[in-house]
Motif scaffolding. Sequence first.
Motif: not given
Length: 517
Positions: A216, A259, A220, A71, A252, A255
């Motif tokens: 994240l 992003e 993760v 992480i 994921f 994320f």
Amino acid sequence: MSAAAASAAPAMPPVKGSHALVATALAVGTFMQVLDTTIANVSIPTISGNLGVANDQGTWVITSFAVANGISVPLTGWLMQRFGVVRVFVLSVLAFTIASFLCGIAWSLPSLILFRVLQGAVSGPMIPGSQALLISIFPPHKKGMALAIWSMTTLVAPICGPLLGGHISDNYSWPWIFLINVPVGLFCAAICWSGLKGRETPTRKIPIDGIGLSLLVVWVGALQIMLDTGKDADWFSSPAIVVEAIVAGVGFIAFMIWELGEKNPIIDLSLFRNRNFSFGVLAFCIGYALFFGSVVLQPLWMQTWLGYTATWAGLVAAPSGMVAVLLSPLVGKNIGRFDPRWFATASFIVFGISYFMRSNYTADASYVTYMLPLLVQGIGMSMFFVAMLTILLDGVPDARVPAASGLSNFLRITAGSFSTSITTTFWDRHAALHQSRLAEATSVYDPRLQQSLGGLRDLGLNPTQALGAITRTMSSQAYLMSALDFFWICGWISFSVAGIVWLTRRPRGAAHAVAAD
């Protein structure tokens, strides 16, 4: 951080005069962090017994470090832009040293796990930070040598970890696998700060991507826990593993969506617009996954079925590290004179040859027979990291090297986690398949089996003991055959990945370019 903002930061001039001591300290910092990812592996039975817990509970000593480290690595880019590369690296080393001391004095499993989480979390900037600083202190024509120094420590440390951890556990007490970091960490921090404090990189006050960081941590963390506990929980037959997989997958996707639309992302996905970075990272991760899987499997097989101690299993692998240390400087000195893609291709071919050599192992082979393929692997190790980093960092500006290094190392660590889980699961399940086929090929009426049982009874074993001895021999053969299958598959994959290298363009001669494409 945007590409434009990143490229605006000026590159630092190389250190003038002798910088061998600083380079050594940076390499030692890398070695120390990578070492701690594997040093506890062979010590889990000792730690568990000492703390009065089961071995499966003791594995959280490994998992907790891996989750926290996985992480924290992607945060490297933001931290170093905000506070400076030198400052973040030195503080990370000091925090890692303190966490190592706390691990060494842990009084229970929960306290040890807590301190391992802290150790993994603060160590995230150490690898990308040391890589970025090594590149910055060498002149352009010696950047290949800088990467060679970095790659030596990164490749040798996973091999030394089980060897050192086994020796300490066999001859001393387990806390020393953590306490040995204290003097080393203090040395590294002192030398790096005194030698590099005047070369701090420019800093910028940029907002942290809080939502991206939270996503994240979620995906993760779920992924690492799933990978580390999946084998023992029988994978997707366990509701907990199914839930972790769903959380990791949904997290994921969320994320990535976040992003791609974030102005200051926690992970700079724009790096993948660089063709060399994209294909270089792909080949880098696959090659490392194969390498790490073999590093995990061979000592495990030798200790479980061949009667090797942790120390002797480590000694089988030790010569490969020695070869890598001897050849890496030579490769680093010449990497800029030739097309690095040839070095990368050669490393994959040599790795493949090493795997194919191991696919011919027998259970009664000598130490030299087990060690020779690893000597060959050492030749590939000397070229692998240097060549792949030269390729994937080509076109990345100096200011974005920490972010690129952090991202590539995050993906490499994740690939290693996948590899560990896939390797051990493949080994167990294919062993069960081979054992069932071996059992089908014989019966209690087989004259050869009856002869073997009779011979064991003549040695003083009762019928149950004799049958148990035969069963263990069959299991040993099944696990050997499964390991040979694994190495054979790795050989072909390694040969195939060499082709991915040629999807990149030829690097422009240095470890990375000063400006982006």
